[in-house]
Design a protein around this motif. Structure first.
Motif, mmCIF file in Angstrom:
data_model
loop_
_atom_site.group_PDB
_atom_site.id
_atom_site.type_symbol
_atom_site.label_atom_id
_atom_site.label_comp_id
_atom_site.label_asym_id
_atom_site.label_seq_id
_atom_site.Cartn_x
_atom_site.Cartn_y
_atom_site.Cartn_z
ATOM 1 N N LYS A 40 2.735 3.084 13.542
ATOM 2 C CA LYS A 40 4.167 2.828 13.715
ATOM 3 C C LYS A 40 4.633 1.727 12.768
ATOM 4 N N ILE A 41 3.839 0.669 12.634
ATOM 5 C CA ILE A 41 4.218 -0.445 11.761
ATOM 6 C C ILE A 41 4.223 -0.014 10.306
ATOM 7 N N ILE A 42 3.213 0.756 9.901
ATOM 8 C CA ILE A 42 3.144 1.228 8.516
ATOM 9 C C ILE A 42 4.347 2.100 8.185
ATOM 10 N N ARG A 43 4.741 2.967 9.126
ATOM 11 C CA ARG A 43 5.922 3.814 8.895
ATOM 12 C C ARG A 43 7.189 2.966 8.760
ATOM 13 N N SER A 44 7.230 1.839 9.481
ATOM 14 C CA SER A 44 8.431 0.995 9.452
ATOM 15 C C SER A 44 8.591 0.217 8.156
ATOM 16 N N ILE A 45 7.511 0.102 7.358
ATOM 17 C CA ILE A 45 7.594 -0.659 6.107
ATOM 18 C C ILE A 45 7.463 0.245 4.883
ATOM 19 N N ARG A 46 7.751 1.526 5.031
ATOM 20 C CA ARG A 46 7.701 2.436 3.890
ATOM 21 C C ARG A 46 8.670 1.982 2.799
ATOM 22 N N PRO A 47 8.209 1.936 1.542
ATOM 23 C CA PRO A 47 9.081 1.476 0.444
ATOM 24 C C PRO A 47 10.377 2.264 0.315
ATOM 25 N N VAL A 48 10.396 3.537 0.752
ATOM 26 C CA VAL A 48 11.605 4.350 0.627
ATOM 27 C C VAL A 48 12.777 3.749 1.403
ATOM 28 N N ARG A 49 12.466 2.861 2.350
ATOM 29 C CA ARG A 49 13.516 2.274 3.177
ATOM 30 C C ARG A 49 14.352 1.232 2.426
ATOM 31 N N ILE A 50 13.986 0.920 1.189
ATOM 32 C CA ILE A 50 14.792 -0.040 0.416
ATOM 33 C C ILE A 50 16.134 0.561 0.004
ATOM 34 N N LEU B 174 12.755 -6.945 -1.949
ATOM 35 C CA LEU B 174 12.756 -5.485 -1.850
ATOM 36 C C LEU B 174 11.865 -4.876 -2.925
ATOM 37 N N PHE B 175 11.998 -5.358 -4.148
ATOM 38 C CA PHE B 175 11.255 -4.756 -5.250
ATOM 39 C C PHE B 175 9.786 -5.172 -5.251
ATOM 40 N N ILE B 176 9.508 -6.423 -4.894
ATOM 41 C CA ILE B 176 8.103 -6.843 -4.780
ATOM 42 C C ILE B 176 7.420 -6.049 -3.680
ATOM 43 N N GLY B 177 8.112 -5.887 -2.547
ATOM 44 C CA GLY B 177 7.554 -5.121 -1.439
ATOM 45 C C GLY B 177 7.286 -3.682 -1.800
ATOM 46 N N THR B 178 8.166 -3.095 -2.618
ATOM 47 C CA THR B 178 8.000 -1.702 -3.026
ATOM 48 C C THR B 178 6.680 -1.491 -3.762
ATOM 49 N N PHE B 179 6.284 -2.451 -4.590
ATOM 50 C CA PHE B 179 5.023 -2.346 -5.318
ATOM 51 C C PHE B 179 3.836 -2.824 -4.487
ATOM 52 N N LEU B 180 4.071 -3.823 -3.634
ATOM 53 C CA LEU B 180 2.966 -4.424 -2.887
ATOM 54 C C LEU B 180 2.520 -3.580 -1.697
ATOM 55 N N VAL B 181 3.488 -2.976 -0.972
ATOM 56 C CA VAL B 181 3.150 -2.243 0.255
ATOM 57 C C VAL B 181 2.141 -1.128 0.014
ATOM 58 N N PRO B 182 2.351 -0.219 -0.964
ATOM 59 C CA PRO B 182 1.360 0.849 -1.156
ATOM 60 C C PRO B 182 -0.040 0.323 -1.479
ATOM 61 N N ARG B 183 -0.126 -0.707 -2.316
ATOM 62 C CA ARG B 183 -1.434 -1.280 -2.664
ATOM 63 C C ARG B 183 -2.079 -1.931 -1.450
ATOM 64 N N LYS C 278 -5.534 -0.774 0.355
ATOM 65 C CA LYS C 278 -6.656 -1.701 0.495
ATOM 66 C C LYS C 278 -7.132 -1.816 1.934
ATOM 67 N N HIS C 279 -6.180 -1.916 2.888
ATOM 68 C CA HIS C 279 -6.546 -2.217 4.270
ATOM 69 C C HIS C 279 -6.748 -0.992 5.152
ATOM 70 N N PHE C 280 -6.322 0.160 4.679
ATOM 71 C CA PHE C 280 -6.448 1.350 5.528
ATOM 72 C C PHE C 280 -7.195 2.484 4.841
ATOM 73 N N ILE C 281 -6.738 2.897 3.672
ATOM 74 C CA ILE C 281 -7.378 4.031 3.009
ATOM 75 C C ILE C 281 -8.774 3.665 2.524
ATOM 76 N N SER C 282 -8.893 2.536 1.794
ATOM 77 C CA SER C 282 -10.212 2.100 1.306
ATOM 78 C C SER C 282 -11.129 1.748 2.460
ATOM 79 N N HIS C 283 -10.553 1.086 3.491
ATOM 80 C CA HIS C 283 -11.354 0.698 4.656
ATOM 81 C C HIS C 283 -11.885 1.929 5.379
ATOM 82 N N LYS C 284 -11.018 2.938 5.531
ATOM 83 C CA LYS C 284 -11.422 4.180 6.190
ATOM 84 C C LYS C 284 -12.512 4.882 5.383
ATOM 85 N N HIS C 285 -12.363 4.870 4.045
ATOM 86 C CA HIS C 285 -13.345 5.506 3.172
ATOM 87 C C HIS C 285 -14.709 4.817 3.291
#
Length: 367
Positions: A7-17, A337-346, A350-357
């Motif tokens: 839920k939190i990850i969905r709430s910070i999607r960069p598209v929301r800018i 807004l713009f820093i978050g757009t680049f930072l959020v996906p990375r 790092k914390h979910f996709i790489s961790h899961k892998h």
């Protein structure tokens, strides 16, 4: 915390800018259209010193972020590196920029701190104490500023308008109401943090038995538990550590407010306002901040530009207010807004996709 991750990850999607940008630009364009007067821009001068003060405006925002990062490191006993503290502050500001101010982002902030390696309990305590210090800044600064100014026209749009009784001044009443809400909240939080956290939790649960607010009782129970954890973490903290954290808070907020003052100097010269006028502008921003807290738009988009134009009209030449307001937002709002757009996906990678892998790889390797 884990249950809420999706839920939190969905709430910070960069598209929301796109929503806050669209609102902010639309309101700015409309107000520019209404007040545009080419002759008013003849009052603006730009020189080498103007360039210096413009850079100084950006530097003040850097000081603000540095103060927040420093406070996080102090509150976590330096368990957060500067890079991790930077990530948390940028993500926190990004979340604030894409959500209405009234909603708040406490649970999201706890999530960010926790994912950077701090335990859930400590993360909860850190975020609660940052809220406490922020409110403390306002509670101390506002009356001191009023005392030194010795005037009440920070609560009016037009200082030249006929004086009205305080009880008819809606801005004064709004500021007074906001101040007492913050004061009561801080006193209650202080009691819970330093005197009797379990007693305060019990009182909260009793209050939330009332039929009209009963549905929020689980959240009250969670807040009470968070308060007990925060008290456990910080009740015995030495005074010098509290002073360090408070001064970091003080410089962060003060730097944020003085951006407007430096912008006025940038375009109208250092002699445009006296020192008392600068304090006056500073005081008006404290009132503006209360007003922006009730804005229904993400990050106060549109609303902030309008309030800026109207509330600081006495200090900025007519016809240039919305242009200065837009530049103010470019410096103090849009970068997050713009820093978050680049930072959020990375950060998510790092914390979910790489961790899961890594988890899946370790499981496969065990067979």
């Amino acid at each position: 915390m884990t249950d809420n991750s999706g839920k939190i990850i969905r709430s910070i999607r960069p598209v929301r800018i796109f929503l806050p940008i669209a609102i902010g630009l639309s309101v700015t364009a409309y107000l520019l259209y209404r007040e545009f007067d080419p002759n008013s821009f003849n009052l603006i001068s730009f020189s080498g010193w103007s360039f210096f003060w413009l850079l100084f405006s950006f530097a003040l925002m850097a000081v603000r972020d540095f103060g927040y990062m420093l406070r996080l490191r102090i509150l976590t006993n330096k368990k957060l590196t500067w890079r991790k503290a930077f990530n948390i502050i940028m993500l926190w500001e990004f979340t604030s920029a894409i959500t209405p101010s009234a909603i708040g982002g406490t649970s999201v902030a706890i999530f960010f701190v926790n994912k950077e390696g701090i335990s859930v309990g400590r993360s909860t305590a850190v975020v609660m104490v940052t809220s406490f210090l922020d409110e403390l800044y306002f509670i101390f600064t506002f009356p001191i500023l009023l005392f030194f100014l010795g005037r009440s026209d920070i609560f009016v749009l037009d200082p030249s308008a006929p004086a009205i009784p305080w009880f008819q001044n809606k801005f004064f009443l709004l500021a007074l109401g906001g101040y007492f809400i913050k004061l009561i909240y801080t006193l209650i939080l202080s009691y819970g943090l330093f005197i009797n956290p379990r007693g305060l939790k019990w009182l909260l649960l009793m209050i939330f038995k009332l039929p009209i607010i009963r549905k929020w009782r689980p959240q009250a129970n969670e807040s009470g538990t968070d308060l007990i954890q925060a008290s456990r973490e910080f009740k015995g903290w030495p005074l010098h550590q509290w002073m360090k954290a408070f001064w970091a808070t003080f410089f962060s907020w003060t730097a944020r407010y003085w951006v407007v003052n430096t912008l006025i100097i940038t375009f109208f010269g250092i002699r445009w306002l006296g020192w008392e006028d600068h304090l006056h502008v500073f005081g008006k921003q404290l009132v503006m901040w209360i007003m922006m807290l009730i804005s229904p738009t993400p990050g106060g988009s549109g609303f902030a530009e309008y309030v800026f134009k109207e509330f600081l009209a006495a200090f900025i030449p007519a016809g240039t207010g919305i242009a200065i307001a837009f530049l103010w937002r470019i410096i103090s709002y849009y970068p997050y807004l713009f820093i978050g757009t680049f930072l959020v996906p990375r950060w998510i990678k790092k914390h979910f996709i790489s961790h899961k892998h890594k988890i899946e790889s370790s499981k496969n390797g065990s067979f």
